[in-house]
Scaffold this motif. Structure first.
Motif, PDB file in Angstrom:
ATOM      1  N   SER A 164      44.138  28.719  49.366  1.00 44.58           N
ATOM      2  CA  SER A 164      45.141  29.582  48.739  1.00 44.58           C
ATOM      3  C   SER A 164      44.726  31.033  48.938  1.00 44.58           C
ATOM      4  O   SER A 164      43.527  31.351  48.860  1.00 44.58           O
ATOM      5  CB  SER A 164      45.251  29.284  47.240  1.00 44.58           C
ATOM      6  OG  SER A 164      46.018  30.286  46.593  1.00 44.58           O
ATOM      7  N   PRO A 165      45.681  31.914  49.192  1.00 39.67           N
ATOM      8  CA  PRO A 165      45.331  33.343  49.329  1.00 39.67           C
ATOM      9  C   PRO A 165      44.744  33.919  48.046  1.00 39.67           C
ATOM     10  O   PRO A 165      44.185  35.016  48.062  1.00 39.67           O
ATOM     11  CB  PRO A 165      46.674  34.004  49.686  1.00 39.67           C
ATOM     12  CG  PRO A 165      47.714  33.037  49.236  1.00 39.67           C
ATOM     13  CD  PRO A 165      47.111  31.683  49.393  1.00 39.67           C
ATOM     14  N   TYR A 166      44.890  33.174  46.932  1.00 37.21           N
ATOM     15  CA  TYR A 166      44.289  33.614  45.671  1.00 37.21           C
ATOM     16  C   TYR A 166      42.819  33.221  45.581  1.00 37.21           C
ATOM     17  O   TYR A 166      42.113  33.670  44.676  1.00 37.21           O
ATOM     18  CB  TYR A 166      45.049  33.028  44.483  1.00 37.21           C
ATOM     19  CG  TYR A 166      46.343  33.751  44.179  1.00 37.21           C
ATOM     20  CD1 TYR A 166      46.344  34.877  43.357  1.00 37.21           C
ATOM     21  CD2 TYR A 166      47.536  33.338  44.733  1.00 37.21           C
ATOM     22  CE1 TYR A 166      47.526  35.560  43.074  1.00 37.21           C
ATOM     23  CE2 TYR A 166      48.723  34.012  44.462  1.00 37.21           C
ATOM     24  CZ  TYR A 166      48.710  35.123  43.633  1.00 37.21           C
ATOM     25  OH  TYR A 166      49.874  35.797  43.371  1.00 37.21           O
ATOM     26  N   ASN A 167      42.357  32.367  46.500  1.00 38.15           N
ATOM     27  CA  ASN A 167      40.963  31.952  46.502  1.00 38.15           C
ATOM     28  C   ASN A 167      40.138  33.008  47.231  1.00 38.15           C
ATOM     29  O   ASN A 167      40.105  33.061  48.458  1.00 38.15           O
ATOM     30  CB  ASN A 167      40.817  30.593  47.190  1.00 38.15           C
ATOM     31  CG  ASN A 167      39.391  30.065  47.137  1.00 38.15           C
ATOM     32  OD1 ASN A 167      38.469  30.770  46.734  1.00 38.15           O
ATOM     33  ND2 ASN A 167      39.212  28.821  47.551  1.00 38.15           N
ATOM     34  N   THR A 168      39.460  33.853  46.459  1.00 33.42           N
ATOM     35  CA  THR A 168      38.713  34.969  47.055  1.00 33.42           C
ATOM     36  C   THR A 168      37.375  34.529  47.626  1.00 33.42           C
ATOM     37  O   THR A 168      36.620  35.355  48.148  1.00 33.42           O
ATOM     38  CB  THR A 168      38.489  36.081  46.010  1.00 33.42           C
ATOM     39  OG1 THR A 168      37.857  35.520  44.846  1.00 33.42           O
ATOM     40  CG2 THR A 168      39.801  36.732  45.622  1.00 33.42           C
ATOM     41  N   TYR A 169      37.071  33.237  47.537  1.00 35.23           N
ATOM     42  CA  TYR A 169      35.907  32.705  48.248  1.00 35.23           C
ATOM     43  C   TYR A 169      36.284  32.405  49.698  1.00 35.23           C
ATOM     44  O   TYR A 169      35.452  32.471  50.597  1.00 35.23           O
ATOM     45  CB  TYR A 169      35.391  31.415  47.587  1.00 35.23           C
ATOM     46  CG  TYR A 169      34.542  31.664  46.362  1.00 35.23           C
ATOM     47  CD1 TYR A 169      33.148  31.734  46.454  1.00 35.23           C
ATOM     48  CD2 TYR A 169      35.129  31.841  45.123  1.00 35.23           C
ATOM     49  CE1 TYR A 169      32.367  31.960  45.338  1.00 35.23           C
ATOM     50  CE2 TYR A 169      34.354  32.059  43.994  1.00 35.23           C
ATOM     51  CZ  TYR A 169      32.968  32.130  44.110  1.00 35.23           C
ATOM     52  OH  TYR A 169      32.194  32.368  42.991  1.00 35.23           O
ATOM     53  N   MET A 170      37.545  32.067  49.901  1.00 34.96           N
ATOM     54  CA  MET A 170      38.024  31.684  51.226  1.00 34.96           C
ATOM     55  C   MET A 170      38.672  32.862  51.964  1.00 34.96           C
ATOM     56  O   MET A 170      38.536  32.994  53.194  1.00 34.96           O
ATOM     57  CB  MET A 170      39.023  30.528  51.108  1.00 34.96           C
ATOM     58  CG  MET A 170      39.571  30.027  52.432  1.00 34.96           C
ATOM     59  SD  MET A 170      40.595  28.548  52.241  1.00 34.96           S
ATOM     60  CE  MET A 170      39.365  27.328  51.771  1.00 34.96           C
ATOM     61  N   TYR A 171      39.362  33.733  51.221  1.00 36.14           N
ATOM     62  CA  TYR A 171      40.086  34.845  51.838  1.00 36.14           C
ATOM     63  C   TYR A 171      39.496  36.181  51.383  1.00 36.14           C
ATOM     64  O   TYR A 171      39.220  36.372  50.204  1.00 36.14           O
ATOM     65  CB  TYR A 171      41.567  34.788  51.483  1.00 36.14           C
ATOM     66  CG  TYR A 171      42.302  33.627  52.116  1.00 36.14           C
ATOM     67  CD1 TYR A 171      42.929  33.766  53.343  1.00 36.14           C
ATOM     68  CD2 TYR A 171      42.340  32.385  51.482  1.00 36.14           C
ATOM     69  CE1 TYR A 171      43.593  32.695  53.930  1.00 36.14           C
ATOM     70  CE2 TYR A 171      42.996  31.301  52.065  1.00 36.14           C
ATOM     71  CZ  TYR A 171      43.621  31.471  53.294  1.00 36.14           C
ATOM     72  OH  TYR A 171      44.270  30.412  53.882  1.00 36.14           O
ATOM     73  N   ARG A 172      39.317  37.079  52.341  1.00 36.92           N
ATOM     74  CA  ARG A 172      38.767  38.400  52.041  1.00 36.92           C
ATOM     75  C   ARG A 172      39.838  39.309  51.429  1.00 36.92           C
ATOM     76  O   ARG A 172      41.029  39.087  51.595  1.00 36.92           O
ATOM     77  CB  ARG A 172      38.211  39.048  53.312  1.00 36.92           C
ATOM     78  CG  ARG A 172      37.059  38.289  53.938  1.00 36.92           C
ATOM     79  CD  ARG A 172      36.615  38.913  55.255  1.00 36.92           C
ATOM     80  NE  ARG A 172      35.615  38.086  55.924  1.00 36.92           N
ATOM     81  CZ  ARG A 172      34.308  38.166  55.704  1.00 36.92           C
ATOM     82  NH1 ARG A 172      33.851  39.073  54.846  1.00 36.92           N
ATOM     83  NH2 ARG A 172      33.470  37.370  56.334  1.00 36.92           N
ATOM     84  N   GLY A 173      39.377  40.352  50.782  1.00 37.62           N
ATOM     85  CA  GLY A 173      40.283  41.329  50.195  1.00 37.62           C
ATOM     86  C   GLY A 173      40.825  40.867  48.844  1.00 37.62           C
ATOM     87  O   GLY A 173      40.443  39.821  48.306  1.00 37.62           O
ATOM     88  N   LEU A 174      41.742  41.651  48.324  1.00 35.53           N
ATOM     89  CA  LEU A 174      42.359  41.323  47.043  1.00 35.53           C
ATOM     90  C   LEU A 174      43.340  40.170  47.211  1.00 35.53           C
ATOM     91  O   LEU A 174      43.952  40.024  48.275  1.00 35.53           O
ATOM     92  CB  LEU A 174      43.104  42.536  46.481  1.00 35.53           C
ATOM     93  CG  LEU A 174      42.255  43.700  45.960  1.00 35.53           C
ATOM     94  CD1 LEU A 174      43.134  44.926  45.716  1.00 35.53           C
ATOM     95  CD2 LEU A 174      41.525  43.318  44.676  1.00 35.53           C
TER      96      LEU A 174
END
Length: 347
Positions: A278-288
């Motif tokens: 999920s784009p809300y998973n900040t472990y997987m996706y960088r940035g806000l």
């Protein structure tokens, strides 16, 4: 020269003069009664809801009443207030005004009558949207489903001057007074306006950071989800800004908890949860993440606006519930192991 006695003056008057004086007196009395005691009707027989804000002058009150159709003329109302000695005694609050009141009756209500009752509602900082909807339903007898629906209603959101898909993050937690007949739209409009006012007062700082209000609220929501210690907010904000600057993932647990918010274990994040795509998973996706993950409070928003300047890149919770910060990963691992030892000793 002898003083002319009062009774002598009347002795000089003719009979017709008495009638003239009496007629003038009756006319003035009738004019006074007609002006100040005649009912003001609105032609539909409905009650008015009149809100007198704290600090309003008599002129502003009179003009507001005339604008809203409660009275026909502001001047007689102001004269009535002066005659009644009430020009400084009008009480702030919202009043339910029935149709057909005279100026004198209206002045009496605004000085002696009790304003409509209000309910005090405290909204905790960092609250999720569905929790907020439940809180409002429990305290104000509104429909939580309607609150959630309006929170995604693009037409309603646009009417608030916002260009977002969801109101999550845009409803400022605070302590509010709401009238008992407050409805879903007016409640959300009030909360959103407080967020807008807060951010509008810091436009220059947002420009300095190169961030828009959506990014500030997103950052603030993560900060609010990370700690209960307000004193740490700006330091945590500094950590995340440092990570963003060097392209390092935020790796913020609250963003994963947001993905688990509808489960029973939302406050526990396991290693397998870090793989949720999920784009809300900040472990997987960088940035806000795409948007706020809760409704951050004022302290968290100010922390997002004014991050502490330092070189910390890591932090871990301690046995006291606060956090220990580190500049290097090696130092961070030592801090984490210290916490794990304490946690294991508690089992």
């Amino acid at each position: 020269m002898d003083k002319v006695k009062f009774k002598d003056i009347f002795g000089l008057l003719r009979k017709t003069d008495y009638y003239i004086i009496l007629a003038v007196f009756v006319f003035l009395l009738g004019f006074f009664i007609f002006t100040f005691f005649t009912p003001n009707y609105n032609n539909n027989g409905e009650e008015y809801k009149v809100y007198i804000k704290p600090g309003m002058t008599l002129d502003r009150v009179a003009n507001a009443l005339k604008r809203d159709g409660v009275i026909n003329d502001a001047v007689p109302f102001k004269i009535s207030a002066y005659l009644y000695g009430a020009e400084r005694n009008i009480k702030a609050g919202r009043y339910t005004i029935k149709d057909g009141l005279s100026y004198i009756e209206l002045v009496e209500i605004l000085t002696k009558g009790a304003p409509d009752e209000q309910t005090l509602v405290t909204i905790p900082e960092g609250i999720w949207q569905h929790k907020l909807a439940g809180l409002l339903q429990a305290n104000l007898a509104v429909d939580s489903a309607k609150i959630m629906e309006l929170g995604r209603d693009k037409k309603f959101i646009k009417s608030l001057g916002l260009d977002v898909d969801n109101l999550e993050g845009y409803l400022l937690p605070e302590t509010y007074y709401f009238f008992d007949d407050a409805r879903e739209k007016s409640i959300l409009r009030k909360l959103a306006s407080e967020t807008t006012k807060l951010l509008d007062s810091h436009k220059e700082q947002m420009e300095k950071l190169g961030m828009n209000r959506h990014q500030i609220l997103t950052m603030a929501s993560i900060i609010d989800g990370e700690s209960n210690e307000v004193s740490e907010f700006k330091r945590i904000s500094g950590v995340y800004n440092n990570r963003l600057r060097i392209g390092m993932p935020l790796e913020a647990d609250p963003t994963v908890q947001y993905l688990l918010r509808n489960t029973k274990r939302f406050n526990k994040v396991y290693k397998k949860d870090l793989a949720i795509d999920s784009p809300y998973n900040t472990y997987m996706y960088r940035g806000l993440p795409p948007g706020p993950i809760n409704n951050p409070g004022k302290d968290a928003i100010l922390a997002a606006l004014y991050p502490e300047k330092h070189k910390y890149l890591f932090f871990v919770v301690t046995s006291t519930g606060s956090h220990k910060f580190a500049k290097t990963y090696k130092e961070h691992i030592r801090n984490a192991q210290e916490y794990y030892r304490w946690r294991d000793s508690r089992k």
